[in-house]
Design an enzyme around this catalytic site. Structure first.
Site, PDB file in Angstrom:
ATOM      1  N   SER A 532      73.326  52.490 -17.470  1.00 41.86           N
ATOM      2  CA  SER A 532      73.547  51.519 -18.534  1.00 41.86           C
ATOM      3  C   SER A 532      73.162  52.142 -19.878  1.00 41.86           C
ATOM      4  O   SER A 532      73.744  53.155 -20.276  1.00 41.86           O
ATOM      5  CB  SER A 532      72.760  50.236 -18.246  1.00 41.86           C
ATOM      6  OG  SER A 532      73.143  49.200 -19.108  1.00 41.86           O
ATOM      7  N   HIS A 647      77.164  45.132 -12.566  1.00 44.62           N
ATOM      8  CA  HIS A 647      76.468  46.098 -13.408  1.00 44.62           C
ATOM      9  C   HIS A 647      75.465  46.922 -12.612  1.00 44.62           C
ATOM     10  O   HIS A 647      75.119  48.033 -13.011  1.00 44.62           O
ATOM     11  CB  HIS A 647      75.768  45.376 -14.568  1.00 44.62           C
ATOM     12  CG  HIS A 647      75.212  46.309 -15.588  1.00 44.62           C
ATOM     13  ND1 HIS A 647      75.974  47.295 -16.178  1.00 44.62           N
ATOM     14  CD2 HIS A 647      73.972  46.421 -16.123  1.00 44.62           C
ATOM     15  CE1 HIS A 647      75.232  47.964 -17.043  1.00 44.62           C
ATOM     16  NE2 HIS A 647      74.008  47.464 -17.018  1.00 44.62           N
TER      17      HIS A 647
END
Length: 678
Positions: A532, A647
């Site tokens: 991320s 995610h």
């Protein structure tokens, strides 16, 4: 600056051409990395850690029951279940299964991934269940009858969206979602893709007819509403998140909005008639100046009337920061970090005198998991170190805590130790980092992990998978506490926002050099990993500091910082990185944006880039385009995209184990080829 991007078509998440490209790039990576005996061992070892039946079933108290969500080999999608405290204390608790997600997915023909349950208070007989398809942030919301163990006919139901929903009472909720129409004619969602309006929705009515109680601006990140059901102090709050770190909040009394006029970047909490404010920037109040990271106490009703008389409950120093707060019936629990080591302190409510919490282990990272402030001093805590498996502590702030559950050891750490060192960054700042290795390993292949953003602190915790896959095999594992995190309070983060972003990368590079300088490794045997915002960190290392590393694992990354704000939730992070459409801000963003900085002439470390098709937070186009441009320029790159997983990159334990094994196999083949084996 985007018209000349030949890979914009890869931003079409589920487009036929884009997915064909994904499959074509997955295939050689899987073929290269998954055929060895070592890969099979790495995958099986990671899955054993994730599926182990002896690991701690963490719980949350809701009324008289303890609730847990559990995945294992027999239930890869998971079970939502509950038990009593007495049963939980036993070696084999009797679990009452409420929802079997695997059975539900099979019955409904959906790839459901559990996204959470919100129960009504204080009855706890209904729950709003969130289920996503494939692990995305967007979820379907459905009401569940806990007593009947079934879905509520004509209950609260929302279609797939990035919704927010919370209970007011048993028959009323606050809801924000992607409404078809809004009274003001503006979009239902913000530019970040989150709800812009909040409605009060009553049972038995159409959500489209629910009255709007609060609305924000399209440019906001999101709006929200919540009802505090504390007996005797029921209050309604609404807020606008104007950016990722700034919030304008109100108490809603009927149709009246009462502004809670605290600094918009602070964190505040109202408990009974106490208002606590944790500053994130210096604040002068009632003639007194307080630094970022201070905790102040006010009388809430008086504060709304303009009185700023206050008491200081915590003041940070150069080594100590406040990380977490929680209430019990009698105490305020404060968790602090001193040079990234945890301390826990109790303040008695009303007198605010400091008291110890008895029964805590020494030299462990402690986290507050749950309290029951309306009814008792009960507290649940987690404790772990780099080399000691997690333990779960339960008890009370009045009488102390003790270990109630322990996780098994997943590798032999009897001859493994952790040390803290400090590297000196370019501006002279001391940057702490932890080194975890076998005692018989003096130097060798080293994996450096970092994040450096959004005030997230990287604290010591048990390395079950890394222990098996890396440390026990002779690898050295390192975690860097670089700026951008919150290890030393808000300023450790705020100095690295926007134009200060370069500090994050300078800090990480300084740790990499320090590892080599101490003789622990060499650049050829040094790898780094991050996901991320940490994936962005890996992209910057690849394009700005390639000489420091032999290999990089770049996971669910941001990489195209010219377009990040236009992709999915990217606009919500402009307070962290800046606005690329502002020429002044693009000037400093462009200095590190990895996608734009790729060059055919530069030498690059070996790279593994991974992402998920179903990640609706960080767009998979970042990873796709970066890999495509690397290939175009002649740089070798391994690429793998999970077609589901959100995610986190994985929708269940088996996918998570595969992803982990893929990364460690890549690392052993690159920087770890000559590692000493035990």
């Amino acid at each position: 600056m985007t018209d000349d991007d030949p890979y914009l078509w890869l931003e079409d998440v589920t487009g036929d051409d884009a997915l064909r490209w994904v499959r074509e790039h997955n295939a050689p990576t899987v073929a290269e990395l998954t055929g060895s005996e070592r890969f099979a061992e790495l995958e099986a070892g990671a899955l054993e850690v994730l599926d182990n039946d002896e690991r701690i079933p963490y719980v949350r108290r809701r009324g008289g029951f303890l609730y847990n969500f559990w995945r294992d080999s027999a239930h890869p999608k998971g079970l939502w279940r509950r038990t009593t405290l007495d049963s939980y204390r036993s070696a084999e608790p009797e679990w009452d299964v409420l929802i079997d997600v695997d059975a539900l997915a099979a019955a409904e023909g959906e790839n459901w991934v559990w996204s959470g349950a919100t129960m009504n208070r204080p009855e706890y007989d209904r729950a709003l269940i969130s289920l996503s398809r494939g692990g995305a942030d967007a979820a379907v919301v459905r009401e569940f009858d806990v007593l009947a163990r079934d879905w509520v006919d004509d209950g609260f139901v929302l279609p797939e969206a990035k919704s927010s929903v919370s209970w007011i009472d048993r028959d009323t909720v606050y809801v924000g979602t992607d409404f078809v129409e809004t009274p003001d004619g503006l979009p239902a969602l913000t530019s970040s893709g989150y709800p812009r309006t909040v409605r009060r929705w009553s049972r038995g009515t159409d959500v489209a007819d629910a009255p709007t109680v609060f609305a924000g601006e399209v440019s906001d990140v999101a709006v929200g509403a919540a009802c505090d059901r504390t007996p005797g102090h029921v209050r309604h709050f609404v807020s606008r998140s104007v950016d990722f770190f700034n919030e304008i909040a109100y108490e809603l009394r009927g149709d009246e909005l009462l502004r809670i006029d605290v600094p918009t970047d602070s964190h505040f909490d109202v408990r009974h008639d106490w208002l606590t404010v944790l500053t994130r920037s210096p604040w002068t109040v009632d003639g007194q100046e307080h630094p970022a990271g201070a905790l102040l106490l006010f009388d809430y009703p008086s504060y709304l009337s303009g009185d700023r008389t206050h008491r200081v409950l915590f003041t940070p120093d150069a080594h100590t920061s406040l990380q977490d707060l929680a209430y019990t019936r009698s105490h305020l629990v404060m968790v602090t970090l001193h040079d990234v080591a945890t301390r826990v302190e109790l303040l008695r409510l009303g007198t605010w005198e400091s008291e110890p919490l008895n029964g805590l282990p020494e030299l462990a990272t402690i986290g507050v998991l749950d309290t029951d402030p309306d009814h008792s001093d009960e507290i649940w805590l987690s404790a772990s170190t780099f080399v000691q498996a997690p333990s779960l502590l339960q008890g009370s702030t009045s009488e102390g805590v003790s270990v109630i559950k322990s996780s098994p050891e997943f590798y032999d750490a009897s001859a493994v130790s952790a040390q803290q060192f400090f590297a000196t960054s370019d501006d002279g700042t001391a940057i702490p980092y932890f080194v975890v290795k076998r005692d018989d390993v003096a130097s060798g292949p080293t994996l450096l992990y970092g994040y450096g953003g959004f005030e997230n602190s990287m604290t010591p915790s048990y390395l079950g998978i890394a222990g098996r896959s890396w440390i026990s095999r002779g690898g050295i594992y390192v975690i860097a506490n670089i700026r951008g995190g919150g290890e030393y309070g808000p300023a450790w983060h705020t100095q690295a926002q926007k134009a200060g972003r370069h500090l994050v990368y300078e800090d990480f590079a300084a740790v990499a050099r320090d590892l080599v300088g101490r003789g622990l490794t060499t650049p050829a045997r040094l790898a780094a990993q991050g996901g991320s915002n940490g994936g962005l960190l890996m992209g910057v290392m690849a394009t700005t500091y390639p000489d420091l590393f032999g290999a990089l694992v770049c996971q669910v990354p941001l990489l195209d910082m010219r377009r990040y704000h236009l992709l999915l939730a990217g606009a919500s992070w402009m307070a962290e990185y800046g606005d690329p459409d502002d020429p002044d801000e693009w000037e400093f963003i462009s200095r590190y944006s990895p996608y734009q900085r790729l060059s055919a002439d530069a030498a690059m470390p070996e790279m593994l880039v991974t992402t998920s098709t179903r990640d609706d937070r960080v767009h998979p186009g970042h990873a796709r385009k970066f890999a495509a441009r690397m290939e175009e320029q002649g740089h070798p790159v391994r690429y793998y995209e999970n077609i589901e997983g959100g995610h986190g990159g994985a929708a269940d334990n088996r996918q998570a184990a595969f992803k982990s094994a893929l990364a460690y196999e890549f690392l052993w083949r690159t920087v770890g080829a000559a590692a000493p084996e035990r």
